[in-house]
Design a protein around this motif. Sequence first.
Motif, PDB file in Angstrom:
ATOM      1  N   PHE A 122       0.837  -1.198   0.000  1.00  0.00           N
ATOM      2  CA  PHE A 122       0.000   0.000   0.000  1.00  0.00           C
ATOM      3  C   PHE A 122       0.871   1.247   0.000  1.00  0.00           C
ATOM      4  CE2 PHE A 122      -2.598   3.176   2.364  1.00  0.00           C
ATOM      5  CZ  PHE A 122      -3.598   3.327   1.420  1.00  0.00           C
ATOM      6  N   GLY A 123       1.906   1.238   0.806  1.00  0.00           N
ATOM      7  CA  GLY A 123       2.828   2.370   0.862  1.00  0.00           C
ATOM      8  C   GLY A 123       3.550   2.589  -0.454  1.00  0.00           C
ATOM      9  N   ILE A 154       1.256   4.388  -2.812  1.00  0.00           N
ATOM     10  CA  ILE A 154       1.170   5.805  -2.426  1.00  0.00           C
ATOM     11  C   ILE A 154       2.460   6.534  -2.801  1.00  0.00           C
ATOM     12  CG2 ILE A 154       1.070   7.389  -0.458  1.00  0.00           C
ATOM     13  CD1 ILE A 154      -0.744   5.325   0.902  1.00  0.00           C
ATOM     14  N   ALA A 171       3.083   9.512  -5.386  1.00  0.00           N
ATOM     15  CA  ALA A 171       3.651  10.761  -4.872  1.00  0.00           C
ATOM     16  C   ALA A 171       4.933  11.125  -5.613  1.00  0.00           C
ATOM     17  CB  ALA A 171       3.929  10.645  -3.378  1.00  0.00           C
ATOM     18  N   TYR A 217      -1.215  13.572  -0.230  1.00  0.00           N
ATOM     19  CA  TYR A 217      -0.271  12.671   0.444  1.00  0.00           C
ATOM     20  C   TYR A 217      -0.063  13.095   1.904  1.00  0.00           C
ATOM     21  CZ  TYR A 217       4.165  10.280   1.376  1.00  0.00           C
ATOM     22  OH  TYR A 217       5.157   9.524   1.918  1.00  0.00           O
ATOM     23  N   PHE A 234      -3.159  12.335   3.992  1.00  0.00           N
ATOM     24  CA  PHE A 234      -3.216  10.927   4.383  1.00  0.00           C
ATOM     25  C   PHE A 234      -2.192  10.634   5.471  1.00  0.00           C
ATOM     26  CE2 PHE A 234      -1.631   6.599   4.156  1.00  0.00           C
ATOM     27  CZ  PHE A 234      -2.797   5.902   4.429  1.00  0.00           C
ATOM     28  N   SER A 235      -0.987  11.152   5.318  1.00  0.00           N
ATOM     29  CA  SER A 235       0.060  10.894   6.307  1.00  0.00           C
ATOM     30  C   SER A 235      -0.348  11.375   7.695  1.00  0.00           C
ATOM     31  CB  SER A 235       1.370  11.575   5.905  1.00  0.00           C
ATOM     32  OG  SER A 235       1.878  11.000   4.739  1.00  0.00           O
ATOM     33  N   ARG A 260      -3.491   9.091   8.866  1.00  0.00           N
ATOM     34  CA  ARG A 260      -3.416   7.644   8.680  1.00  0.00           C
ATOM     35  C   ARG A 260      -3.738   6.893   9.967  1.00  0.00           C
ATOM     36  NH1 ARG A 260       1.965   7.778   7.070  1.00  0.00           N
ATOM     37  NH2 ARG A 260       2.887   8.097   9.073  1.00  0.00           N
ATOM     38  N   SER A 315       6.150   3.634   1.171  1.00  0.00           N
ATOM     39  CA  SER A 315       6.027   4.902   0.453  1.00  0.00           C
ATOM     40  C   SER A 315       7.397   5.467   0.082  1.00  0.00           C
ATOM     41  CB  SER A 315       5.226   5.923   1.264  1.00  0.00           C
ATOM     42  OG  SER A 315       5.947   6.388   2.366  1.00  0.00           O
TER      43      SER A 315
END
Length: 134
Positions: free
Chosen positions: A43-44, A47, A51, A81, A84-85, A88, A112
């Motif tokens: 998932f990371g 992302i 990004a 981004y 979300f960070s 999260r 990520s």
Amino acid sequence: MHKRLKRKLYIYLAIFFAMLIVSLYDILMGYINALQAAGGWAFGMIIGYAAGRMSKIMWHEELEQVIAKRDTTGIIILIVYMSFSLSRNWILAHWITGNMLTALAFCIVTGSRFGRIVSIRKNIKKILREQGII
């Protein structure tokens, strides 16, 4: 390559390795199982790869170097981004808590950083190929 771009890649690489060590420690301590960690990494990476669009990698004719600039789309992706960070833990806390939440967050950050490294390297290689350097 421009010095700032090299420095950015080295910083991402250092963060990736530090977070990878923390993630592996969490797996060994039993805070998170390997499958969940792999899911967080995947998932990371998605992302981080998305990004990677934040930096517009281009060839600078006068300097004869690969440089990075931010573009409008990249700034929008940066805002999403960062949102979300920052949220999260709130988002993930609906399903998991405690040490496992922290471990999963570290896995997502690890992925990520790796995704960003892959994205930037891919763009740099594309530019260098277009210039006939590699």
